[in-house]
Enzyme design. Structure first.
Site, mmCIF file in Angstrom:
data_model
loop_
_atom_site.group_PDB
_atom_site.id
_atom_site.type_symbol
_atom_site.label_atom_id
_atom_site.label_comp_id
_atom_site.label_asym_id
_atom_site.label_seq_id
_atom_site.Cartn_x
_atom_site.Cartn_y
_atom_site.Cartn_z
ATOM 1 N N ARG A 33 6.635 -7.286 -0.637
ATOM 2 C CA ARG A 33 6.258 -5.950 -1.097
ATOM 3 C C ARG A 33 7.417 -5.119 -1.625
ATOM 4 N NH1 ARG A 33 2.939 -3.971 4.037
ATOM 5 N NH2 ARG A 33 4.373 -5.443 5.010
ATOM 6 N N ARG A 42 -0.636 -7.959 -5.795
ATOM 7 C CA ARG A 42 -1.444 -7.757 -4.589
ATOM 8 C C ARG A 42 -2.576 -6.759 -4.842
ATOM 9 N NH1 ARG A 42 -0.235 -7.404 1.750
ATOM 10 N NH2 ARG A 42 -2.095 -6.261 2.335
ATOM 11 N N TYR A 156 0.033 -16.027 18.933
ATOM 12 C CA TYR A 156 -1.000 -15.321 18.164
ATOM 13 C C TYR A 156 -2.402 -15.770 18.572
ATOM 14 C CZ TYR A 156 2.361 -13.254 14.872
ATOM 15 O OH TYR A 156 3.364 -12.518 14.298
#
Length: 354
Positions: A33, A42, A156
Site C-alpha cells: 500500500r 486494489r 491464526y
C-alpha cells in the site's frame, strides 16, 4: 550449464554464498500500500482477496515494485493464510482488524477434519499466478514463493485471527500437546505440498515466514516451531532451489535454524548481523535485517542505517560481504515513502559494490 537465466542472479548466488558484484536486496511487503500504483490496483479489484485470487492482478502487483526500483528478486503477491483458507476455515478480512477465519480450529474434532488441500484445485490460483509471473518477469530476476510456518499458521487457525497474547493456542499446546502436534503435523504436510507446488510452477527460491515464532519461550519454540521448520527444510524436495527460514524474534535459535538444512536464515533487527554471522560461521546465508521503521528517517539517515547493516554483516563474516541478502527485519508499512525505499535500494547496491 544451468538453463535458468536467473541461476547466476545476485540473489541466488548470495544464497549459495558465491561472490557477487554487490549485495542483493529485496524487501518484505515490497508490493504494498505504500505504492500509489498498488492502491489504484486494489481500489479497482475491490479487496485484498480480489487481487490475490486473480492471477493477472497478483502478477501486476508482484511486478509493480520491480518497475520502480532495481530490486534483485520478486516475491509472489499472496498471503500466508491461503493455506488454512483452502483447508476450509473461511478466510475473510475486516477493515482495520486484519484477517479472520469464519471456522477457527477449536476442538479435537476440528483438527480431525483437517487435510492437506488439493494444490491443483483450491490453491490453483496461486500456482497460476506463479507461472504467469515467471512468464512476465525479466528472466534474469528470480521469483520467490512463500508460505507461513506451521506454528504461525496454527496461531491464526486456533485464535481465529491475530492475537495479543496467543492464549488459546498456548493453552492447547500446554494442555493437549499431542493434539497440538497433530495439528502442526497436518499443517506442515500442507506447507510442504504448497511450497513444492510453487516450486513446480516456477518459483526459484522459497521462504517460510515464522511471524509468531518469537512469541514462544525458548523451550516452547524448540517443541512447537523448530521441529516443523526443520521438517520442511529436510523433506521439501526442491533440487537446487534455496529455502530461507525467516522468523521474528528467532535470534536465540539461529544455530539450530542454520543447521536445519535451509540455505538462508532471515533475521529481524533485534540482533546485529555481526553477532549472527559470527555465530553461524558461514554455514548459511543471512538475510536482513534493517528495522523497517528506519524508512521513516530522511533519505540520508536511511542510507547511513543501510551502511551500518552492511558493515555489521561484513564485520561478523571475516571481512567479507558474501552470503548476505539485504532486507528489512519485517514487512513495510503502508505510510512509508517510496523515495526513501529508492534511497535504500540505491545505497545497498552502491555501498556494497565489490
Amino acid at each position: 550449464m544451468h538453463n535458468d537465466p536467473a541461476f547466476n542472479s545476485r540473489f541466488l548466488r548470495a544464497l549459495r554464498r558465491e561472490p557477487v558484484d554487490c549485495t542483493p536486496v529485496w524487501l518484505m511487503r515490497q508490493a504494498g500500500r505504500y505504492l500509489p500504483e498498488y492502491r489504484a490496483t486494489r481500489a479497482a479489484a475491490g479487496s485484498f482477496l480480489g487481487m490475490a485470487k486473480h492471477p493477472e492482478i497478483a502478477c501486476e502487483v508482484t511486478l509493480q515494485p520491480l518497475r520502480r526500483f532495481p530490486l534483485d528478486a520478486a516475491i509472489l503477491f499472496s498471503d500466508i493464510l491461503t493455506v488454512p483458507d483452502a483447508m476450509g476455515l473461511g478466510l475473510y478480512f475486516v477493515d482495520g482488524e486484519g484477517p479472520k477465519f469464519e471456522r477457527p480450529v477449536r476442538s479435537a474434532a476440528d483438527i480431525d477434519k483437517l487435510a492437506v488441500p488439493d494444490m491443483g484445485s483450491s490453491l490453483r490460483y496461486v500456482m497460476d499466478a506463479v507461472s504467469l509471473i515467471r512468464r512476465e518477469l525479466d528472466a534474469a530476476i528470480p521469483l520467490i514463493g512463500f508460505s507461513g510456518s506451521p506454528w504461525t499458521l496454527a496461531c491464526y487457525m486456533v485464535e481465529g485471527g491475530g492475537s495479543k497474547d496467543f492464549g488459546r493456542i498456548k493453552a492447547l499446546a500446554l494442555n493437549e500437546p499431542a493434539l497440538m502436534h497433530k495439528l502442526l503435523n497436518v499443517v506442515t504436510d500442507a506447507v510442504i505440498a504448497y511450497l513444492s507446488a510453487q516450486h513446480a510452477a516456477g518459483a526459484q527460491a522459497l521462504q517460510v515466514f515464522d511471524t509468531w515464532g518469537g512469541t514462544l519461550s525458548p523451550a516452547m519454540y524448540r517443541a512447537f516451531s523448530l521441529p516443523y521448520l526443520t521438517r520442511i527444510a529436510r523433506e521439501l524436495q526442491r533440487g537446487d532451489t534455496p529455502l530461507i527460514l525467516f522468523g521474528k524474534g528467532n535470534a536465540a535459535h539461529l544455530e539450530a535454524l542454520a543447521a536445519s538444512g535451509a540455505q538462508g536464515v532471515g533475521m529481524d533487527w533485534t540482533v546485529t548481523l555481526e553477532d549472527a554471522a559470527r555465530r553461524i560461521g558461514g554455514s548459511v546465508a543471512l538475510q536482513g535485517n534493517l528495522d523497517p521503521a528506519m524508512l521513516y528517517g530522511s533519505p540520508d539517515a536511511v542510507r547511513a542505517q543501510v551502511r551500518a547493516v552492511l558493515d555489521s554483516y561484513r564485520d561478523g563474516n571475516g571481512g567479507s560481504r558474501e552470503g548476505h541478502v539485504f532486507n528489512l527485519g519485517h514487512g513495510m508499512s503502508p505510510d512509508m515513502n517510496p523515495e526513501h525505499v529508492a534511497a535504500l535500494v540505491d545505497e545497498v547496491h552502491c555501498y556494497s559494490a565489490r
